[in-house]
Design an enzyme around this catalytic site. Structure first.
Site, PDB file in Angstrom:
ATOM      1  N   ASP A   1       0.840  -1.198   0.000  1.00 49.30           N
ATOM      2  CA  ASP A   1       0.000   0.000   0.000  1.00 49.30           C
ATOM      3  C   ASP A   1       0.879   1.253   0.000  1.00 49.30           C
ATOM      4  OD1 ASP A   1      -2.244   1.572  -0.096  1.00 49.30           O
ATOM      5  OD2 ASP A   1      -2.759   1.347   2.018  1.00 49.30           O
TER       6      ASP A   1
ATOM      7  N   HIS B   1       3.168  10.717   0.448  1.00 46.59           N
ATOM      8  CA  HIS B   1       2.799  12.137   0.542  1.00 46.59           C
ATOM      9  C   HIS B   1       4.063  12.879   0.949  1.00 46.59           C
ATOM     10  CE1 HIS B   1      -1.470  11.270   0.263  1.00 46.59           C
ATOM     11  NE2 HIS B   1      -1.334  10.336   1.183  1.00 46.59           N
TER      12      HIS B   1
END
Ligand SMILES: [Zn+2]
Length: 443
Positions: free
Chosen positions: A303, A307
Site C-alpha cells: 500500500d 505524501h
C-alpha cells in the site's frame, strides 16, 4: 542489446527447494539452472555468497500519476520499486482523473510503457455508475472498490450497488473494507481532534469488521472472487479464517500493519503514522502475523502511498493518510528471516509465488525454467540502516527511518535486464505490461 546473462554460483530459492548453482538468462527468460553451466553468455555476474530469488510482486501501490506527480510518478515509484527488489506492481485507481474507464487505464499504461522500470498493471476503480466500463475492461488485475472512502469520489457504499458489481462483472474484486457510515459517525464525535491517536478510534475496529462481514456474505452468496485489501484487525482475520472454507476470499497485509502498532507509533511519528485503514494496537499486529503464518492471510502488499513531508507535517485532520513502503518491504521481511521468525521460503511465497497465483500472472513469481527473468539478488548477511534521505521514493521518508535491517537487495533484473545494482540505476531497462489470466467463467 544484451540477450544472454549468466549468474554464477548463487543460492537459488526455487519452488522445489534451495539449490546452489548457475542461472542462464536468454531473451528475458530463465533458460537454464544448473550446478555448473558453460560460460557462454554476453554478461557474466559472479557474486559468491548471494541468494537469487524471484522479483517481488507488489499488488497494491499508489504512484500518483497522473494528477499528483509532486508526490510520486510512475518513473520515481518504479525506481523505488527496483531498488527494493520489486519487479512488478499493480497500481490503484485514485489518481487524477480517477482510473475508472478504458480510456484512463490506457493513458496510465502508456505513461508506464515509456517511464516505468518495473512491470506494471493498473486496477480499474468502481463508481456507482461505471458498470459498463467494469464489464468491458480487459487485462487489469482487478476492480478496486473503496467501500470506506479513503480518497475522494471513488466510493461505493450501498449494498445494492456492490451486489451489481459482484454479479455482473468478471475481474477480481479487491476492496478497501471500512464501513463509511460508522467512520462518519465517529468523525462527528472527534471532529475537532488534532490528535493522531484518535485515528484508529475514528476508523474503528467495528467499521472494518462490519464491512468485511458484509463483503464475505456477498462473496459467499454470489461465489464471486473477493480480495480484501490491507487487513488490519484480529477479528477480520478470524472471520476470513472461517469463511475460507466455503467462500472464494483472499487477503493481504502490509509490513507496516505487521511491524508497527499503536499507541507507540503515533507517539513517535505523529501524522507520519496515519494511514487507512489505521495501524492498530499490538494484539492486532500479533494476530495478523499469526494469520500470515497460518495461510489465512495470503500475501504481502505495501500500500505504498507517498505524501510529501510538508503535507504530513500539517495537523491531524488536515494531513493526508498514507505512507511509502515499496522499497523497504523486502528488506523488512528478510530481517524477519534473520531473526528466525520465518523462512526465506515463506518470504518468497508471500511476496512472489502467491501474488502471481492469486492474480493469475503467468510465468512470474518463481525461479523456474521458462519463467520471466524478473530476479533479485539479495545479501542475507548484509546490514543497513533505513534512512529517510536515502529513499528513492520522491517523498523521501520512511516510517522505518532509523531501523537497522539484515537482508539487503543488491541487484534487480527486470525481463532479463539489469535495472538496479547497489545504488545505481540502469534506466534504459523498462518494464512491460503484465498479462493477467482471465478468470474462469463460473460452471
Ligand atoms: Zn491503497
Amino acid at each position: 542489446m544484451i540477450e544472454s546473462v549468466l549468474i554464477k554460483q548463487v543460492q537459488m530459492i526455487t519452488p522445489f527447494g534451495k539449490k546452489e548453482g548457475d542461472v542462464l538468462i536468454k531473451n528475458g527468460k530463465i533458460h537454464a539452472m544448473d550446478w555448473k553451466l558453460p560460460e557462454h553468455a554476453e554478461v557474466i555476474i559472479r557474486d559468491r555468497g548471494l541468494t537469487l530469488m524471484p522479483g517481488v510482486i507488489d499488488p497494491h501501490v499508489h504512484f500518483r500519476e497522473p494528477g499528483a506527480t509532486w508526490k510520486e510518478t510512475l518513473e520515481t515509484g518504479s525506481r523505488a520499486a527496483v531498488s527494493g527488489g520489486v519487479t512488478t506492481f499493480f497500481e490503484m485507481p485514485n489518481t487524477k482523473p480517477s482510473a475508472i474507464c478504458r480510456k484512463t487505464i490506457a493513458e496510465k499504461k502508456k505513461i508506464a510503457s515509456q517511464t516505468s522500470m518495473a512491470n506494471y498493471n493498473f486496477y480499474i476503480g468502481a463508481t456507482t455508475d461505471n458498470l459498463e466500463e467494469l464489464k468491458a475492461i480487459e487485462n487489469v488485475p482487478g476492480i478496486k472498490i473503496f467501500v470506506g472512502s479513503s480518497t475522494g469520489s471513488l466510493l461505493v457504499d450501498q449494498e445494492e450497488d456492490l451486489r451489481r458489481i459482484f454479479t455482473e462483472t468478471t475481474a477480481l474484486i479487491a476492496v478497501h473494507s471500512e464501513m463509511e457510515s460508522i467512520i462518519r459517525a465517529n468523525k462527528d464525535i472527534y471532529k475537532d481532534s488534532t490528535n493522531p491517536l484518535d485515528h484508529p478510534r475514528i476508523r474503528s475496529v467495528d467499521a472494518a469488521v462490519k464491512c468485511t462481514k458484509m463483503l464475505l456474505n456477498l462473496s459467499h452468496e454470489t461465489q464471486r472472487r473477493l480480495h480484501i485489501l490491507h487487513l488490519t484487525t484480529e477479528e477480520e482475520m478470524q472471520l476470513i479464517a472461517k469463511a475460507k472454507k466455503d467462500t472464494p476470499v483472499t487477503t493481504e497485509v502490509s509490513p507496516q500493519h505487521l511491524l508497527l502498532h499503536g499507541p507507540e507509533v503515533y507517539l513517535k511519528l505523529g501524522n507520519f503514522a496515519v494511514i487507512n485503514p489505521p495501524i492498530r494496537e499490538k494484539r492486532h499486529a500479533d494476530a495478523l502475523w499469526q494469520g500470515l503464518k497460518s495461510n489465512v492471510i495470503d500475501c504481502i502488499a505495501t500500500d505504498h502511498a507517498p505524501h510529501t513531508i510538508e503535507e504530513k507535517q500539517l495537523e491531524y485532520g488536515k494531513a493526508p493518510s498514507g505512507m511509502p513502503g515499496i522499497e523497504t518491504s523486502l528488506s523488512l521481511m528478510l530481517n524477519l528471516v534473520a531473526q528466525k521468525k520465518c523462512s526465506l521460503d515463506d518470504v518468497v511465497k508471500w511476496m512472489c509465488e502467491t501474488p502471481a497465483k492469486l492474480f493469475g500472472i503467468p510465468y512470474k513469481g518463481a525461479l523456474q525454467i521458462g519463467y520471466d527473468a524478473d530476479l533479485v539478488l539479495v545479501d542475507l548477511n548484509a546490514k543497513r540502516t533505513i534512512e529517510n534521505a536515502k529513499q528513492h521514493t520522491k517523498c523521501k521518508w520512511s516510517a522505518f527511518d532509523g531501523w537497522e535491517v539484515q537482508g539487503v537487495p543488491i541487484a534487480t533484473m527486470v525481463g532479463g535486464k539489469l535495472a538496479y545494482r547497489e545504488g545505481e540505476f540502469f534506466t534504459a531497462t523498462k518494464g512491460s505490461e503484465v498479462k493477467i489470466r482471465k478468470p474462469k467463467p463460473k460452471a
